[in-house]
Structure formats: C-alpha cells, structure tokens
Design a protein around this motif. Structure first.
Motif, PDB file in Angstrom:
ATOM      1  N   PHE A 209       0.790  -1.223   0.000  1.00 21.21           N
ATOM      2  CA  PHE A 209       0.000   0.000   0.000  1.00 21.21           C
ATOM      3  C   PHE A 209       0.827   1.280   0.000  1.00 21.21           C
ATOM      4  CE2 PHE A 209      -2.187  -3.401   2.296  1.00 21.21           C
ATOM      5  CZ  PHE A 209      -3.319  -3.545   1.507  1.00 21.21           C
ATOM      6  N   VAL A 210       2.150   1.196   0.059  1.00 16.31           N
ATOM      7  CA  VAL A 210       2.982   2.392   0.106  1.00 16.31           C
ATOM      8  C   VAL A 210       3.203   2.928  -1.303  1.00 16.31           C
ATOM      9  CG1 VAL A 210       4.125   1.626   2.209  1.00 16.31           C
ATOM     10  CG2 VAL A 210       5.139   1.077  -0.015  1.00 16.31           C
ATOM     11  N   THR A 211       3.802   4.125  -1.393  1.00 15.95           N
ATOM     12  CA  THR A 211       4.116   4.683  -2.698  1.00 15.95           C
ATOM     13  C   THR A 211       5.088   3.767  -3.435  1.00 15.95           C
ATOM     14  OG1 THR A 211       5.883   6.001  -1.690  1.00 15.95           O
ATOM     15  CG2 THR A 211       3.744   7.066  -1.964  1.00 15.95           C
ATOM     16  N   ASN A 212       4.831   3.583  -4.716  1.00 13.62           N
ATOM     17  CA  ASN A 212       5.609   2.643  -5.538  1.00 13.62           C
ATOM     18  C   ASN A 212       5.615   1.236  -4.938  1.00 13.62           C
ATOM     19  OD1 ASN A 212       6.412   4.424  -7.639  1.00 13.62           O
ATOM     20  ND2 ASN A 212       7.935   5.315  -6.265  1.00 13.62           N
ATOM     21  N   GLY A 213       4.543   0.922  -4.214  1.00 12.15           N
ATOM     22  CA  GLY A 213       4.428  -0.411  -3.623  1.00 12.15           C
ATOM     23  C   GLY A 213       3.866  -1.419  -4.609  1.00 12.15           C
ATOM     24  N   ASP A 214       3.572  -2.596  -4.102  1.00  8.32           N
ATOM     25  CA  ASP A 214       3.152  -3.691  -4.970  1.00  8.32           C
ATOM     26  C   ASP A 214       1.883  -3.369  -5.756  1.00  8.32           C
ATOM     27  OD1 ASP A 214       5.305  -5.033  -3.951  1.00  8.32           O
ATOM     28  OD2 ASP A 214       4.147  -6.204  -2.508  1.00  8.32           O
ATOM     29  N   LEU A 215       0.890  -2.747  -5.105  1.00  9.22           N
ATOM     30  CA  LEU A 215      -0.365  -2.466  -5.792  1.00  9.22           C
ATOM     31  C   LEU A 215      -0.181  -1.437  -6.903  1.00  9.22           C
ATOM     32  CD1 LEU A 215      -2.967  -2.419  -2.862  1.00  9.22           C
ATOM     33  CD2 LEU A 215      -2.474  -4.249  -4.497  1.00  9.22           C
ATOM     34  N   VAL A 216       0.593  -0.388  -6.623  1.00 14.15           N
ATOM     35  CA  VAL A 216       0.854   0.624  -7.650  1.00 14.15           C
ATOM     36  C   VAL A 216       1.623   0.016  -8.813  1.00 14.15           C
ATOM     37  CG1 VAL A 216       2.115   2.761  -8.161  1.00 14.15           C
ATOM     38  CG2 VAL A 216       0.766   2.580  -6.072  1.00 14.15           C
ATOM     39  N   ASN A 217       2.664  -0.756  -8.512  1.00 19.10           N
ATOM     40  CA  ASN A 217       3.478  -1.351  -9.570  1.00 19.10           C
ATOM     41  C   ASN A 217       2.664  -2.315 -10.430  1.00 19.10           C
ATOM     42  OD1 ASN A 217       5.791   0.038  -8.886  1.00 19.10           O
ATOM     43  ND2 ASN A 217       6.500  -1.525  -7.477  1.00 19.10           N
ATOM     44  N   ARG A 218       1.789  -3.089  -9.798  1.00 19.98           N
ATOM     45  CA  ARG A 218       0.969  -4.032 -10.567  1.00 19.98           C
ATOM     46  C   ARG A 218      -0.019  -3.292 -11.468  1.00 19.98           C
ATOM     47  NH1 ARG A 218      -0.470  -8.183  -5.606  1.00 19.98           N
ATOM     48  NH2 ARG A 218       1.616  -9.112  -5.398  1.00 19.98           N
ATOM     49  N   ALA A 219      -0.598  -2.218 -10.938  1.00 21.23           N
ATOM     50  CA  ALA A 219      -1.563  -1.458 -11.729  1.00 21.23           C
ATOM     51  C   ALA A 219      -0.892  -0.831 -12.954  1.00 21.23           C
ATOM     52  CB  ALA A 219      -2.210  -0.371 -10.869  1.00 21.23           C
ATOM     53  N   VAL A 220       0.310  -0.292 -12.756  1.00 23.16           N
ATOM     54  CA  VAL A 220       1.024   0.318 -13.880  1.00 23.16           C
ATOM     55  C   VAL A 220       1.476  -0.759 -14.860  1.00 23.16           C
ATOM     56  CG1 VAL A 220       3.019   1.713 -14.563  1.00 23.16           C
ATOM     57  CG2 VAL A 220       1.775   2.261 -12.463  1.00 23.16           C
ATOM     58  N   ALA A 221       1.981  -1.876 -14.336  1.00 27.10           N
ATOM     59  CA  ALA A 221       2.471  -2.954 -15.195  1.00 27.10           C
ATOM     60  C   ALA A 221       1.354  -3.587 -16.020  1.00 27.10           C
ATOM     61  CB  ALA A 221       3.165  -4.022 -14.356  1.00 27.10           C
ATOM     62  N   SER A 222       0.114  -3.511 -15.530  1.00 25.93           N
ATOM     63  CA  SER A 222      -1.003  -4.073 -16.297  1.00 25.93           C
ATOM     64  C   SER A 222      -1.226  -3.307 -17.588  1.00 25.93           C
ATOM     65  CB  SER A 222      -2.276  -4.056 -15.447  1.00 25.93           C
ATOM     66  OG  SER A 222      -2.714  -2.732 -15.195  1.00 25.93           O
ATOM     67  N   ARG A 223      -0.836  -2.028 -17.602  1.00 25.92           N
ATOM     68  CA  ARG A 223      -0.966  -1.228 -18.815  1.00 25.92           C
ATOM     69  C   ARG A 223       0.365  -1.030 -19.529  1.00 25.92           C
ATOM     70  NH1 ARG A 223      -4.480   4.082 -17.755  1.00 25.92           N
ATOM     71  NH2 ARG A 223      -3.923   4.249 -19.961  1.00 25.92           N
ATOM     72  N   HIS A 224       1.447  -1.132 -18.768  1.00 27.00           N
ATOM     73  CA  HIS A 224       2.793  -0.964 -19.338  1.00 27.00           C
ATOM     74  C   HIS A 224       3.638  -2.140 -18.833  1.00 27.00           C
ATOM     75  CE1 HIS A 224       1.746   3.188 -20.500  1.00 27.00           C
ATOM     76  NE2 HIS A 224       1.154   3.250 -19.313  1.00 27.00           N
TER      77      HIS A 224
END
Length: 208
Positions: free
Chosen positions: A99-114
């Motif tokens: 849940f932190v900045t550049n954490g697993d959820l953010v990285n997965r969300a970005v990686a799903s599009r990029h």
C-alpha cells in the motif's frame, strides 16, 4: 519501452501514488489540529486548557525530530537478523508494502498497462533503490519521533482520544513505512550476498 511509454507509465504511477500519500495526511492533519488545540487557537470553548503548557512539548518534538537527522550511518545499516526477513514478516511489513508509494499495488496497476515498466532500470536498481530507501526511512523517522512526542503529551494531559488516534496514525504513516524501507534494503543485502556466494562458488573472485 519507448520514451513515450516510459513517460506514460511514470505519469500513471505518479497519479496512483497520490492515494498512499493521501493516507499520510490522516496523520499530519490531525497532528497539526492537536497542537492547534493544545496551544489554544483552535481549542473548543468547552475544553479546559491543558494542565501542562504545550510549548515546551512542541519544542521538544521538533528538536528531537531534527536530532534524528544526525544519526550515524551505522543506524541505517541492516543487521543479520533483518536480512533473514523473519522479523519483518512477523510484523506484517511485506503485506503493508503493498500500500505504500511505488508499492506492490501501484506497480501491478502500472504494469497491467505498461508490462515493461520498472521503477528503476536494472543497471541502476540497487544503488538507486538503496538511496531512495535511506532517504525515505530518514524522513519517516523524523516524522515518527515528532508524532511520538505529541502522543506522549496527549497522554500526560489526559486527551486519550487524541493519544489513540495519534498513535495509530503514526504507526501507519511513519513507523511501518520506515520498516518497509529497512525490509527492502535487507532483501537487497541478501540478494547481493547470494550473488557474491554464487560467484565465489563458481571460482570467480573478481566481484564487482
């Protein structure tokens, strides 16, 4: 990734990172309100002034927080028990890292599009990530100490509701994020040690 893809991925990550950054406000906003009430300007009329004057406590929180900036570099070195990672898993740090900045959820969300998105390029991963973790841990440590003194003052003047909120929010906004940074550095140290061991086992003594 092309330059435009990198830019798009970074912009998406920046937008998503606003969410965990916003949770920091759940600690900072109430902390400022607490001091405003304790010092007087925003204290409700039906609340009596604190038995202990707030100014020395506020000064102490600021001084002690700034003192953490002068901790020796050895403070930030990970210990062998941290490299194993068991203590951090017991504390739930890997789960909180989502849940932190550049954490697993953010990285997965970005990686799903990029799909090729990385926060750091591989060649600069270790050094850049190490610097980021160090700077982030130091910042959270400063904030944690300031919040801890405020909590102690709230307990002293029997503002128990404030003490509970400041404690809970300080743990979530500062202590756990600081532990995430240490956990990440510990994992980097473990990976580096494993790499060096494999190179030595294969007879390569020249380790970069």
């Amino acid at each position: 990734m092309t330059t435009s893809e990198v830019t798009g991925a970074e912009k998406l990550a920046a937008r998503l990172n606003i969410i965990p950054i916003g949770f920091f406000g759940l600690w900072l906003g109430p902390l400022l309100m607490f001091w405003a009430q304790a010092l007087g300007p925003l204290r409700p009329f039906d609340v009596a002034p604190p038995a202990l004057t707030a100014w020395p406590w506020l000064g102490s929180s600021l001084v002690l927080a700034m003192c953490t900036l002068f901790l020796p570099s050895g403070w930030y070195e990970t210990r062998p028990f941290e490299t194993a990672g068991k203590v951090y898993r017991y504390l739930g740090v890997p789960a909180f890292r989502r849940f932190v900045t550049n954490g697993d959820l953010v990285n997965r969300a970005v990686a799903s599009r990029h799909p090729n998105y990385r926060v750091f390029r591989y060649a600069e991963l270790r050094d850049a990530l190490w610097r980021q973790c160090f700077q982030s841990e130091r910042s959270h440590l400063v904030a944690f100490v300031a919040g801890a003194v405020a909590t102690a003052y709230a307990v002293q003047i029997d503002w128990h509701g404030w003490a509970i909120w400041l404690t809970a929010s300080n743990l979530g906004a500062n202590l756990l994020p600081a532990l995430v940074q240490r956990f990440t550095r510990a994992r980097l140290s473990a990976l580096q040690s494993r790499k060096e061991w494999n190179l030595r086992r294969n007879g390569n003594a020249n380790i970069a």
